[in-house]
Design a protein around this motif. Structure first.
Motif, PDB file in Angstrom:
ATOM      1  N   GLU A  62      31.099  45.244  44.496  1.00  0.00           N
ATOM      2  CA  GLU A  62      29.656  46.207  45.220  1.00  0.00           C
ATOM      3  C   GLU A  62      30.817  46.635  45.937  1.00  0.00           C
ATOM      4  O   GLU A  62      30.466  47.801  46.889  1.00  0.00           O
ATOM      5  CB  GLU A  62      29.390  45.119  46.106  1.00  0.00           C
ATOM      6  N   LEU A  63      32.099  45.823  46.411  1.00  0.00           N
ATOM      7  CA  LEU A  63      33.061  47.329  47.291  1.00  0.00           C
ATOM      8  C   LEU A  63      33.622  48.908  46.886  1.00  0.00           C
ATOM      9  O   LEU A  63      33.808  48.953  45.455  1.00  0.00           O
ATOM     10  CB  LEU A  63      34.467  46.555  47.960  1.00  0.00           C
ATOM     11  N   ARG A  64      33.397  49.805  47.126  1.00  0.00           N
ATOM     12  CA  ARG A  64      34.112  51.383  47.163  1.00  0.00           C
ATOM     13  C   ARG A  64      34.864  51.285  47.322  1.00  0.00           C
ATOM     14  O   ARG A  64      35.412  51.159  48.331  1.00  0.00           O
ATOM     15  CB  ARG A  64      32.618  52.329  46.413  1.00  0.00           C
ATOM     16  N   GLY A  65      35.994  52.414  47.186  1.00  0.00           N
ATOM     17  CA  GLY A  65      36.936  53.504  47.631  1.00  0.00           C
ATOM     18  C   GLY A  65      37.845  52.404  48.694  1.00  0.00           C
ATOM     19  O   GLY A  65      38.542  51.314  48.264  1.00  0.00           O
ATOM     20  N   GLU A  66      37.472  53.109  50.126  1.00  0.00           N
ATOM     21  CA  GLU A  66      39.014  52.441  50.699  1.00  0.00           C
ATOM     22  C   GLU A  66      38.855  51.285  51.049  1.00  0.00           C
ATOM     23  O   GLU A  66      39.999  50.042  51.453  1.00  0.00           O
ATOM     24  CB  GLU A  66      39.168  53.546  52.261  1.00  0.00           C
ATOM     25  N   VAL A  67      37.044  50.917  51.421  1.00  0.00           N
ATOM     26  CA  VAL A  67      37.002  48.874  51.597  1.00  0.00           C
ATOM     27  C   VAL A  67      37.383  47.954  50.660  1.00  0.00           C
ATOM     28  O   VAL A  67      37.775  47.724  50.560  1.00  0.00           O
ATOM     29  CB  VAL A  67      35.650  49.132  51.633  1.00  0.00           C
ATOM     30  N   LEU A  68      37.525  48.575  49.335  1.00  0.00           N
ATOM     31  CA  LEU A  68      37.649  47.987  47.867  1.00  0.00           C
ATOM     32  C   LEU A  68      38.934  47.908  48.124  1.00  0.00           C
ATOM     33  O   LEU A  68      39.657  46.772  47.943  1.00  0.00           O
ATOM     34  CB  LEU A  68      37.085  48.739  46.797  1.00  0.00           C
ATOM     35  N   GLU A  69      40.123  48.905  48.128  1.00  0.00           N
ATOM     36  CA  GLU A  69      41.056  49.254  48.262  1.00  0.00           C
ATOM     37  C   GLU A  69      42.358  48.585  49.233  1.00  0.00           C
ATOM     38  O   GLU A  69      42.316  46.996  49.505  1.00  0.00           O
ATOM     39  CB  GLU A  69      41.834  50.531  48.840  1.00  0.00           C
ATOM     40  N   THR A  70      40.868  48.368  49.940  1.00  0.00           N
ATOM     41  CA  THR A  70      41.874  47.542  51.843  1.00  0.00           C
ATOM     42  C   THR A  70      41.235  46.249  51.422  1.00  0.00           C
ATOM     43  O   THR A  70      42.407  45.555  51.651  1.00  0.00           O
ATOM     44  CB  THR A  70      40.710  47.680  52.962  1.00  0.00           C
ATOM     45  N   GLU A  71      40.091  45.750  50.775  1.00  0.00           N
ATOM     46  CA  GLU A  71      40.300  44.517  50.321  1.00  0.00           C
ATOM     47  C   GLU A  71      41.042  43.378  49.427  1.00  0.00           C
ATOM     48  O   GLU A  71      42.015  42.348  49.663  1.00  0.00           O
ATOM     49  CB  GLU A  71      38.425  44.020  50.174  1.00  0.00           C
ATOM     50  N   LEU A  72      41.862  44.257  48.112  1.00  0.00           N
ATOM     51  CA  LEU A  72      42.562  43.968  47.211  1.00  0.00           C
ATOM     52  C   LEU A  72      43.769  43.676  47.774  1.00  0.00           C
ATOM     53  O   LEU A  72      44.388  43.389  47.436  1.00  0.00           O
ATOM     54  CB  LEU A  72      42.475  44.867  46.049  1.00  0.00           C
ATOM     55  N   ASN A  73      44.163  44.578  48.766  1.00  0.00           N
ATOM     56  CA  ASN A  73      45.691  44.634  48.794  1.00  0.00           C
ATOM     57  C   ASN A  73      45.364  42.981  49.851  1.00  0.00           C
ATOM     58  O   ASN A  73      47.067  42.791  50.546  1.00  0.00           O
ATOM     59  CB  ASN A  73      45.705  46.194  50.364  1.00  0.00           C
ATOM     60  N   THR A  74      44.753  41.964  50.355  1.00  0.00           N
ATOM     61  CA  THR A  74      45.232  41.338  51.346  1.00  0.00           C
ATOM     62  C   THR A  74      44.366  40.233  50.385  1.00  0.00           C
ATOM     63  O   THR A  74      44.994  38.681  50.950  1.00  0.00           O
ATOM     64  CB  THR A  74      43.234  41.273  51.884  1.00  0.00           C
ATOM     65  N   TRP A  75      44.639  40.732  48.734  1.00  0.00           N
ATOM     66  CA  TRP A  75      44.557  39.594  48.162  1.00  0.00           C
ATOM     67  C   TRP A  75      45.688  38.997  47.161  1.00  0.00           C
ATOM     68  O   TRP A  75      46.799  40.051  47.454  1.00  0.00           O
ATOM     69  CB  TRP A  75      43.814  40.118  46.737  1.00  0.00           C
ATOM     70  N   ASN A  76      46.457  37.843  46.607  1.00  0.00           N
ATOM     71  CA  ASN A  76      47.765  38.351  46.488  1.00  0.00           C
ATOM     72  C   ASN A  76      47.602  38.172  45.196  1.00  0.00           C
ATOM     73  O   ASN A  76      47.141  38.073  44.183  1.00  0.00           O
ATOM     74  CB  ASN A  76      48.018  36.655  46.833  1.00  0.00           C
ATOM     75  N   ARG A  77      49.343  38.746  44.491  1.00  0.00           N
ATOM     76  CA  ARG A  77      48.989  39.071  42.863  1.00  0.00           C
ATOM     77  C   ARG A  77      48.980  38.268  41.849  1.00  0.00           C
ATOM     78  O   ARG A  77      47.890  38.257  40.701  1.00  0.00           O
ATOM     79  CB  ARG A  77      50.362  39.184  42.412  1.00  0.00           C
ATOM     80  N   LEU A  78      48.580  36.684  41.992  1.00  0.00           N
ATOM     81  CA  LEU A  78      47.856  35.630  41.653  1.00  0.00           C
ATOM     82  C   LEU A  78      46.023  35.589  41.404  1.00  0.00           C
ATOM     83  O   LEU A  78      45.878  35.793  40.887  1.00  0.00           O
ATOM     84  CB  LEU A  78      48.418  34.305  41.735  1.00  0.00           C
ATOM     85  N   ASP A  79      45.972  36.130  42.994  1.00  0.00           N
ATOM     86  CA  ASP A  79      44.217  35.857  42.489  1.00  0.00           C
ATOM     87  C   ASP A  79      43.563  37.228  41.646  1.00  0.00           C
ATOM     88  O   ASP A  79      42.456  36.947  41.378  1.00  0.00           O
ATOM     89  CB  ASP A  79      43.813  35.633  44.548  1.00  0.00           C
ATOM     90  N   LEU A  80      44.579  38.286  42.564  1.00  0.00           N
ATOM     91  CA  LEU A  80      44.024  39.539  41.589  1.00  0.00           C
ATOM     92  C   LEU A  80      44.026  39.255  39.225  1.00  0.00           C
ATOM     93  O   LEU A  80      42.924  39.885  39.728  1.00  0.00           O
ATOM     94  CB  LEU A  80      45.452  40.869  42.425  1.00  0.00           C
ATOM     95  N   ILE A  81      44.909  38.521  39.376  1.00  0.00           N
ATOM     96  CA  ILE A  81      45.021  38.107  37.568  1.00  0.00           C
ATOM     97  C   ILE A  81      43.835  37.146  37.571  1.00  0.00           C
ATOM     98  O   ILE A  81      43.238  37.629  36.561  1.00  0.00           O
ATOM     99  CB  ILE A  81      46.739  37.574  37.910  1.00  0.00           C
ATOM    100  N   GLU A  82      43.904  36.216  38.509  1.00  0.00           N
ATOM    101  CA  GLU A  82      42.832  35.545  38.204  1.00  0.00           C
ATOM    102  C   GLU A  82      41.409  36.615  37.839  1.00  0.00           C
ATOM    103  O   GLU A  82      40.439  35.520  37.343  1.00  0.00           O
ATOM    104  CB  GLU A  82      42.762  34.532  39.506  1.00  0.00           C
TER     105      GLU A  82
END
Length: 80
Positions: A20-40
């Motif tokens: 549901e996130l977009r733009g800077e809010v999405l990027e900020t949230e993704l940057n708090t995730w670690n690499r393995l969580d992103l891959i999951e």
């Protein structure tokens, strides 16, 4: 077996909330995730994709970086 998830359940699940996130809010949230969580998340969202380290090494000879994972997730969400 596919389980149908209600809109209320989706809003509670972090993977759906992310969508549901977009733009800077999405990027900020993704940057708090670690690499393995992103891959999951990528593996969950695209079951046919090659994201996990072992599969990626066999297919491409390298692993997915955190930065690449963020780019792919952002693209998948915004283009969906």
């Amino acid at each position: 077996m596919n389980k149908i998830i209600s809109e209320e359940e989706k809003l509670k699940h972090p993977y759906y909330k992310l969508m549901e996130l977009r733009g800077e809010v999405l990027e900020t949230e993704l940057n708090t995730w670690n690499r393995l969580d992103l891959i999951e998340w990528l593996s969950w969202n695209d079951r046919n994709g090659v994201y996990k380290d072992e599969e990626s090494m066999q297919e491409f000879g390298n692993i997915l970086s955190k930065e690449e994972a963020i780019e792919i997730i952002s693209r998948q969400i915004t283009e969906a």
